[in-house]
Motif scaffolding. Structure first.
Motif, PDB file in Angstrom:
ATOM      1  N   LEU A 170      -2.777   4.977  -7.521  1.00 57.52           N
ATOM      2  CA  LEU A 170      -1.380   5.309  -7.824  1.00 57.52           C
ATOM      3  C   LEU A 170      -0.387   4.582  -6.930  1.00 57.52           C
ATOM      4  CD1 LEU A 170      -1.700   9.188  -8.242  1.00 57.52           C
ATOM      5  CD2 LEU A 170      -1.124   7.547 -10.045  1.00 57.52           C
TER       6      LEU A 170
ATOM      7  N   ARG B 244       4.682   8.459 -10.969  1.00 57.55           N
ATOM      8  CA  ARG B 244       4.341   7.040 -11.087  1.00 57.55           C
ATOM      9  C   ARG B 244       4.458   6.569 -12.534  1.00 57.55           C
ATOM     10  NH1 ARG B 244       5.446   3.986  -8.105  1.00 57.55           N
ATOM     11  NH2 ARG B 244       4.041   4.346  -6.357  1.00 57.55           N
TER      12      ARG B 244
ATOM     13  N   ALA C 257       0.353   5.509  -4.083  1.00 58.07           N
ATOM     14  CA  ALA C 257       1.101   6.610  -3.471  1.00 58.07           C
ATOM     15  C   ALA C 257       0.779   6.662  -1.983  1.00 58.07           C
ATOM     16  CB  ALA C 257       0.746   7.930  -4.137  1.00 58.07           C
TER      17      ALA C 257
END
Length: 378
Positions: free
Chosen positions: A99, A74, A101
């Protein structure tokens, strides 16, 4: 300022070859989009420059194994879609959200955990179609509560796609097509590096190559398609001639049949050059292949350089790449191509080479896969 001492190990990474491999795999995967597995620091080659090159080539979906890997990626690629294969556990949800994610949810419990934390953030769902490693079992799929879940990718993973004609590949493709058909996922993904060419009817929306990006030839159909990406070299630190009958290395496993000129190289099993290469591997010195003799030790390898009398301390020997194909080295060592790359240690001085500029951001990347229903007829 004092300069750090130079390493006696070099790892050269050809970013142009990496880009070429990505483009070749993207063409083979079309019309599906092409992702990239960059876990384990791009299979041992280092994360930053390879990941940036893949982004420049048009890759937008990146697969890592762990949350720390997602954090590293990231920081490099703020706009990438990052998928974490090992899933999410209690206490990790906040980090995933911070993040941006996407966890690959591997169990009903992980699905529930993500929903309870607010399932509006994208996540993926792994289906176990026969590998029995990670993923929701077929009998569990119908009982999943996916309401309110922002499901991006339904995925599975081939177990035997690198073995042409293996019956499990067809079974997995059929199971995946059936299990994923009713799921509220935007995209479906099954094919790994070998699956792209072994099961082209099962490409679905997104292919996920890994080892092939980095030059690993794991299927006969990829021969001549991929370029080698990594070259590992070690410096010669001593040259000597031993008489007939002398042995070399630990446990005296090799003896000279005649007077033999030897080179000792600054590499060993601590650097990923494992004992499987003992008296089996070969290295290239001054353009000539030379056999490894005796046991590989922690920091040193010995090669018979009788055929190259001009070799001197300070010369470089190639152990992988540039005359030593990854697949051939795997046969000598008994290791897989995956192991050979990911075992490369941290003592290598890494060099990243690129002769042409990366694809400009203004150039069209490989297109996203269109909405379609993939037919599976292997």
């Amino acid at each position: 300022m004092t300069m750090p001492p130079a390493s006696r190990l070099r790892l050269s990474v050809d970013l142009d070859a990496l880009g070429s491999n990505y483009r070749a795999l993207a063409r083979l995967a079309g019309p599906a989009a092409c992702a990239a597995a960059v876990k384990a620091e791009c299979y041992g080659l280092g994360l930053e420059q390879p990941a940036r090159r893949l982004w420049a080539e048009g890759c937008r979906d990146f697969f890592v194994a762990t949350l720390p890997e997602a954090a590293q990626l990231r920081a490099l690629l703020p706009e990438a879609r990052i998928h974490v294969l090992n899933g999410v556990l209690e206490g990790e949800v906040a980090a995933f959200r911070a993040l941006s994610a996407q966890p690959v949810l591997n169990t009903p419990e992980q699905v529930a955990l993500w929903r309870q934390a607010g399932g509006e953030r994208p996540a993926d769902l792994m289906l176990d179609t026969g590998m029995n490693r990670l993923g929701v079992r077929p009998e569990e799929v119908a009982g999943l509560d996916l309401s309110g879940l922002n499901l991006d990718i339904a995925l599975s993973h081939f177990a035997c796609a690198d073995e042409p004609g293996h019956p499990l590949t067809r079974r997995q493709a059929d199971r995946f097509a059936a299990l994923s058909a009713g799921l509220p996922a935007r995209r479906r993904s099954l094919a790994n590096s070998a699956g792209i060419v072994e099961a082209p009817a099962a490409l679905f929306d997104l292919a996920r190559p890994g080892i092939a990006l980095y030059g690993g030839v794991v299927h006969p159909a990829l021969e001549g398609v991929l370029r080698p990406v990594a070259k590992a070299e070690a410096q010669v630190i001593q040259v000597k001639t031993v008489p007939a009958g002398e042995t070399v290395g630990y446990n005296a496993t090799w003896a000279a049949a005649a007077p033999t000129r030897l080179a000792t190289l600054a590499i060993g099993y601590a650097d990923g050059y494992l004992r499987g290469f003992s008296s089996r591997g070969q290295v290239v010195v001054r353009g000539v292949r030379c056999p490894v003799v005796g046991r590989v030790s922690m920091d040193l390898v010995t090669a018979d350089i009788s055929a190259v009398p001009a070799v001197q301390p300070g010369d470089w020997a190639t152990l992988l790449g540039d005359g030593i194909p990854l697949a051939e080295a795997a046969l000598w060592s008994g290791l897989s191509q995956y192991e050979l790359l990911t075992l490369l240690g941290h003592r290598y001085e890494r060099h990243y080479c690129a002769e042409r500029p990366a694809v400009r951001e203004t150039e069209a990347p490989h297109p996203e896969a269109p909405e379609h229903e993939a037919r599976v007829t292997l």
